[in-house]
Design a protein around this motif. Structure first.
Motif, PDB file in Angstrom:
ATOM      1  N   ASN A  80      30.558   0.592  53.083  1.00 23.28           N
ATOM      2  CA  ASN A  80      30.580   1.343  54.337  1.00 23.28           C
ATOM      3  C   ASN A  80      31.653   2.419  54.336  1.00 23.28           C
ATOM      4  OD1 ASN A  80      31.000  -1.872  54.845  1.00 23.28           O
ATOM      5  ND2 ASN A  80      29.085  -1.186  55.741  1.00 23.28           N
ATOM      6  N   GLU A 112      31.090   4.741  57.120  1.00 25.52           N
ATOM      7  CA  GLU A 112      30.763   5.321  58.422  1.00 25.52           C
ATOM      8  C   GLU A 112      30.936   4.251  59.481  1.00 25.52           C
ATOM      9  OE1 GLU A 112      27.034   7.874  58.450  1.00 25.52           O
ATOM     10  OE2 GLU A 112      26.780   6.660  56.660  1.00 25.52           O
ATOM     11  N   ASN A 113      31.498   4.607  60.603  1.00 24.45           N
ATOM     12  CA  ASN A 113      31.587   3.689  61.735  1.00 24.45           C
ATOM     13  C   ASN A 113      31.355   4.502  63.002  1.00 24.45           C
ATOM     14  OD1 ASN A 113      34.426   4.633  60.866  1.00 24.45           O
ATOM     15  ND2 ASN A 113      34.698   4.096  63.006  1.00 24.45           N
ATOM     16  N   TYR A 133      21.651   4.059  63.257  1.00 16.17           N
ATOM     17  CA  TYR A 133      22.463   5.199  63.704  1.00 16.17           C
ATOM     18  C   TYR A 133      22.289   5.509  65.188  1.00 16.17           C
ATOM     19  CZ  TYR A 133      23.694   6.474  58.917  1.00 16.17           C
ATOM     20  OH  TYR A 133      24.208   6.485  57.642  1.00 16.17           O
ATOM     21  N   HIS A 181      27.584   7.330  66.105  1.00 19.86           N
ATOM     22  CA  HIS A 181      28.107   7.776  64.808  1.00 19.86           C
ATOM     23  C   HIS A 181      28.308   9.290  64.786  1.00 19.86           C
ATOM     24  CE1 HIS A 181      26.353   3.835  63.633  1.00 19.86           C
ATOM     25  NE2 HIS A 181      27.472   3.778  62.944  1.00 19.86           N
ATOM     26  N   ASP A 182      27.485   9.977  65.586  1.00 19.65           N
ATOM     27  CA  ASP A 182      27.512  11.438  65.618  1.00 19.65           C
ATOM     28  C   ASP A 182      28.456  11.901  66.728  1.00 19.65           C
ATOM     29  OD1 ASP A 182      26.829  14.133  66.351  1.00 19.65           O
ATOM     30  OD2 ASP A 182      25.017  13.908  65.137  1.00 19.65           O
ATOM     31  N   ASN A 192      34.792   8.043  63.840  1.00 18.87           N
ATOM     32  CA  ASN A 192      34.020   7.754  62.631  1.00 18.87           C
ATOM     33  C   ASN A 192      34.764   8.300  61.411  1.00 18.87           C
ATOM     34  OD1 ASN A 192      32.139   7.429  60.638  1.00 18.87           O
ATOM     35  ND2 ASN A 192      30.459   8.396  61.754  1.00 18.87           N
ATOM     36  N   TYR A 252      33.594   8.847  58.634  1.00 21.04           N
ATOM     37  CA  TYR A 252      32.705   9.748  57.885  1.00 21.04           C
ATOM     38  C   TYR A 252      33.163  11.209  57.994  1.00 21.04           C
ATOM     39  CZ  TYR A 252      28.502  12.219  56.428  1.00 21.04           C
ATOM     40  OH  TYR A 252      27.637  13.049  55.796  1.00 21.04           O
ATOM     41  N   ASP A 253      33.634  11.575  59.175  1.00 25.54           N
ATOM     42  CA  ASP A 253      34.062  12.967  59.377  1.00 25.54           C
ATOM     43  C   ASP A 253      35.205  13.343  58.448  1.00 25.54           C
ATOM     44  OD1 ASP A 253      32.160  13.344  61.327  1.00 25.54           O
ATOM     45  OD2 ASP A 253      33.478  12.618  62.919  1.00 25.54           O
ATOM     46  N   TYR A 258      24.682   2.335  51.254  1.00 29.73           N
ATOM     47  CA  TYR A 258      25.737   2.559  52.236  1.00 29.73           C
ATOM     48  C   TYR A 258      25.170   2.348  53.624  1.00 29.73           C
ATOM     49  CZ  TYR A 258      28.421   4.316  48.368  1.00 29.73           C
ATOM     50  OH  TYR A 258      29.103   4.406  47.176  1.00 29.73           O
ATOM     51  N   PRO A 277      25.897   2.171  57.863  1.00 28.28           N
ATOM     52  CA  PRO A 277      26.855   2.513  58.923  1.00 28.28           C
ATOM     53  C   PRO A 277      27.313   1.248  59.649  1.00 28.28           C
ATOM     54  CG  PRO A 277      24.614   2.957  59.655  1.00 28.28           C
ATOM     55  CD  PRO A 277      24.516   2.530  58.222  1.00 28.28           C
TER      56      PRO A 277
END
Ligand SMILES: [Zn+2]
Length: 397
Positions: free
Chosen positions: A200, A202-203, A253, A278-279, A316, A318-319, A344, A346
């Protein structure tokens, strides 16, 4: 010491964390467990070991390389059912059948589909009265097994090794006292939970929203055209939000609004929400919808007072990784070289790794082979734990 023996020694040690405690770590048993890990590290010959004032244990093995990779596991277990299990059961080459934990509890692959993923593996299961504690003693044990290999094969590796054992992860305080300057790594990985075939980075992005509504209270008999019942406005407020964006109707997501608490009377009502996505942009949209609902209600009931207080919680990771993919590329390389598939996924929540990532130390999560955590149906695949050690060996090459 064999891996299984070490794992049993660590899970026999009850290190439950306590949400009601004001100290860090929240329980004395975690300090004692930190002492145990400290002395186990020293007895393996690791010279650079510290247990700091917060009982976080940091260890380093410098082999003269330019870069350092870190491995992190947490010492505490979830405050759900009793920990400190003394008699876990070993199941060799699991055949896919029901597993009788004790007279009362049986674990069946029909109820726990994760069991279908581990047919043929050696498993360790509970006695039905305790959690197993594989979350995250499996991570602690994997790190020790890797460390032993690392110390005996230093010339095989391209990175120095840093280790941290943290406290109070299960009550959301795991990263609060973590010190990246003590860890001194370029990239780190939490080794914490789930299938080893998943990782993982992404969160959720997370915010909370508190909605306070003040109505107008009068005697119900004389209320026509005057009373504004804030409880009814609260219900109406919630009905203005998308009804399918709630935890029980979302996955992967998809973000959500979660109405966590609703308290009130005629004059004052408070609704507490958590918002998740997530976004980043979609989380901002959700905040906007909360404010839009407020405006709509105020237009309809100009005499009511409505406040919406929104607070950002966590981000997150991920950014961060989108511009710093090296940590992920190393995972890909390690899985390819150990001929292991990886997907992978999230995380639908937060993670210590996300907090640590934004402290400046990129920190994705790798699995341990621990399943159904936080209860009596928890089990580990010892086969997956061993495989994870092999993957870490590839990671450091
Ligand atoms: Zn965990």
């Amino acid at each position: 010491m064999e891996m299984l023996e070490r794992f049993k020694k660590y899970i026999a040690f009850d290190t439950v964390s306590d949400d009601n405690s004001l100290t860090y770590p929240s329980t004395k048993s975690q300090c004692e467990f930190a002492d145990l890990l400290f002395s186990d590290l020293v007895s393996l010959g690791v010279k650079d070991v510290i247990k700091d004032e917060n009982s976080i244990v940091y260890a380093r093995v410098n082999i003269g390389k330019e870069k350092t990779l870190g491995l992190i596991a947490h010492m505490d277990t979830a405050p759900t059912i009793a920990g400190g299990i003394k008699n876990p059961k070993l199941i060799e080459k699991y055949d896919g059948s029901d597993i009788k934990l004790n007279e009362t509890y049986t674990m069946s692959p029909n109820d726990f589909p994760a069991l279908k993923e581990v047919i043929g593996d050696d498993l360790l299961v509970t006695d039905g009265e305790h959690l197993l504690g594989g979350d995250d003693k499996a991570g602690v044990t994997i790190i020790f097994e890797f460390l032993i290999y690392f110390l005996n094969h230093k010339d095989e590796f391209n990175y120095n090794l840093a280790i941290a054992f943290t406290a109070d992860e299960e009550i959301g305080r795991g990263a609060s006292k973590f010190d990246v300057n003590k860890m001194k790594a370029d990239i780190a990985y939490t080794i914490d939970g789930g299938s080893i075939y998943e990782a993982n980075f992404e969160n959720f992005n997370a915010a909370s929203a508190k909605v306070r509504i003040e109505g107008v209270g009068v005697h119900p008999g004389d209320a026509k055209g005057i009373m504004i019942n804030s409880v009814l406005l609260g219900i109406e407020f919630n009905s203005l939000l998308p009804q399918d964006m709630i935890p029980s109707k979302t996955e992967d997501y998809q973000g959500f609004f979660h109405l966590d608490s609703f308290k009130g009377d005629v004059e004052n009502t408070t609704l507490e929400y958590i918002l998740r996505d997530h976004d980043k942009k979609l989380l901002e949209d959700k905040k906007g919808m909360m404010l839009g609902a407020k405006e709509q209600l105020l237009k309809k009931y100009p005499k009511a007072k409505i406040e919406v207080e929104i607070k950002d919680e966590y981000r997150n990771m991920y950014d961060y990784f989108i511009n710093h993919m090296e940590a992920i590329e190393l995972i890909n390389k390690a899985y390819i070289n150990s001929k292991t598939p990886i997907v992978y996924k999230p995380i639908r929540g937060g993670t210590d790794g996300a907090t640590i990532t934004y402290m400046g130390l990129p920190c994705p999560n790798l699995g341990t082979g621990d399943f159904n955590p936080h209860g009596r149906f928890e089990f580990v695949s010892l086969t997956q734990m061993k495989k994870m050690v092999e993957i870490l060996i590839q990671l450091f090459k």
